[in-house]
Design a protein around this motif. Structure first.
Motif, short mmCIF file in Angstrom:
data_model
loop_
_atom_site.label_atom_id
_atom_site.label_comp_id
_atom_site.label_asym_id
_atom_site.label_seq_id
_atom_site.Cartn_x
_atom_site.Cartn_y
_atom_site.Cartn_z
N UNK A 1 -19.95 -25.07 -4.99
CA UNK A 1 -20.46 -25.93 -6.06
C UNK A 1 -21.78 -25.43 -6.63
N UNK A 2 -22.30 -24.33 -6.09
CA UNK A 2 -23.51 -23.76 -6.65
C UNK A 2 -24.74 -23.90 -5.78
N UNK A 3 -24.56 -24.30 -4.51
CA UNK A 3 -25.70 -24.34 -3.60
C UNK A 3 -26.19 -22.92 -3.31
N UNK A 4 -27.49 -22.77 -3.11
CA UNK A 4 -28.06 -21.44 -2.87
C UNK A 4 -28.24 -21.12 -1.40
N UNK A 5 -28.31 -22.14 -0.56
CA UNK A 5 -28.51 -21.90 0.87
C UNK A 5 -28.10 -23.16 1.63
N UNK A 6 -28.07 -23.07 2.97
CA UNK A 6 -27.50 -24.14 3.77
C UNK A 6 -28.14 -24.11 5.16
N UNK A 7 -28.64 -25.25 5.62
CA UNK A 7 -29.20 -25.36 6.96
C UNK A 7 -28.54 -26.53 7.68
N UNK A 8 -28.24 -26.36 8.96
CA UNK A 8 -27.66 -27.42 9.77
C UNK A 8 -28.71 -27.96 10.73
N UNK A 9 -28.84 -29.29 10.80
CA UNK A 9 -29.78 -29.92 11.72
C UNK A 9 -29.31 -29.74 13.16
N UNK A 10 -30.24 -29.58 14.11
CA UNK A 10 -31.69 -29.47 13.93
C UNK A 10 -32.09 -28.05 13.56
N UNK A 11 -33.13 -27.91 12.77
CA UNK A 11 -33.62 -26.60 12.37
C UNK A 11 -35.14 -26.64 12.37
N UNK A 12 -35.74 -25.48 12.42
CA UNK A 12 -37.20 -25.41 12.35
C UNK A 12 -37.65 -25.65 10.91
N UNK A 13 -38.61 -26.54 10.68
CA UNK A 13 -39.12 -26.72 9.31
C UNK A 13 -39.72 -25.45 8.74
N UNK A 14 -40.18 -24.56 9.63
CA UNK A 14 -40.68 -23.27 9.14
C UNK A 14 -39.56 -22.46 8.51
N UNK A 15 -38.35 -22.57 9.08
CA UNK A 15 -37.22 -21.86 8.50
C UNK A 15 -36.86 -22.45 7.14
#
Length: 262
Positions: A133-147
């Motif tokens: 749908x046009x997303x540029x990136x993807x993170x799955x919880x839990x993740x580092x806020x620095x990432x």
């Protein structure tokens, strides 16, 4: 010690430590240094968990971004339309309107603001749908806020890199300075990541890039979601450029760019 599961195996103690660090960070500044220059970086965060939203806000603020947060999907969509941010962080599971629908609506309105999806679900179907749908990136919880901050900076860095020459291959003309794609002199809208993927391939016509090489140079990740991430974006570029698309699959190896053999 109980462990929070996800792509990054992190203990509850580690997550709690991140929260403590976030509490000590300063509030929004609106502007800050980015690669040695002032970056007017307003980021809209749409997240229904107030604790997670606050952590994201504080880390993004510390990195020099202004941050506007919303907890409801419809309110988030209106904020994006009104504020015109440089990037959007979207939780997938939102009340009233989920993140995927927000992205679908923005792209339907020809708004190509970079979108980074955040979700508690580690499901390839969700991930692929978001990217399609046009997303540029993807993170799955839990993740580092620095990432999270690093991923947003990476997308923006690709958008604001040094001037580059215009490249033409067949019917496709790519202007990196203007971030513009034309087919037969008609403009075509691509997301930031789709543009960078095509630019990478067209920079060396005939050279075959492996999926790992493309993940590293375009996404800045040694391994992000596997080769499927590259395949999804290639499919999107092909659907938008049609028969003029110069991307060719080298089965078992990767992708290259060649002049269309129409």
């Amino acid at each position: 010690m109980r462990t929070v599961t996800g792509p990054c195996q992190r203990t509850v103690a580690e997550v709690f430590e991140e929260c403590q660090k976030a509490a000590a960070l300063p509030a929004d500044t609106g502007r800050g240094l980015f690669n040695g220059a002032m970056q007017p970086g307003l980021v809209v965060v749409v997240e229904d968990d107030p604790a997670i939203a606050d952590i994201q806000r504080r880390y993004l603020s510390a990195a020099g971004f202004g941050v506007h947060t919303e907890r409801d999907g419809r309110a988030g969509l209106e904020a994006i339309r009104r504020l015109r941010p440089v990037a959007v962080v979207l939780d997938v599971g939102l009340p009233s309107l989920d993140g995927i629908e927000i992205c679908r609506t923005l792209r339907g309105e020809n708004d190509w603001t970079p979108v980074l999806f955040v979700t508690a679900r580690d499901d390839e179907v969700d991930r692929v749908l978001g990217l399609e749908l046009g997303g540029d990136d993807y993170l799955t919880k839990p993740f580092s806020p620095r990432e999270l901050v690093a991923r947003i900076k990476s997308v923006l860095r690709r958008q604001s890199g040094p001037p580059a020459p215009v490249v033409a291959l067949g019917r496709v003309r790519l202007d990196e300075t203007r971030r513009e794609i034309r087919v037969d002199d008609a403009p075509v809208s691509l997301t930031a990541t789709e543009f960078d993927l095509l630019a990478k391939l067209m920079s060396s016509p005939g050279r075959v890039f492996t999926r790992e090489q493309l993940l590293s140079s375009v996404w800045g990740q040694a391994d992000y979601g596997g080769g499927r991430t590259v395949d999804v974006h290639v499919a999107q570029v092909r659907s938008k450029l049609g028969d003029a698309c110069p991307i060719v699959t080298r089965r078992g190896v990767g992708y290259t760019a060649e002049e269309s053999r129409e």
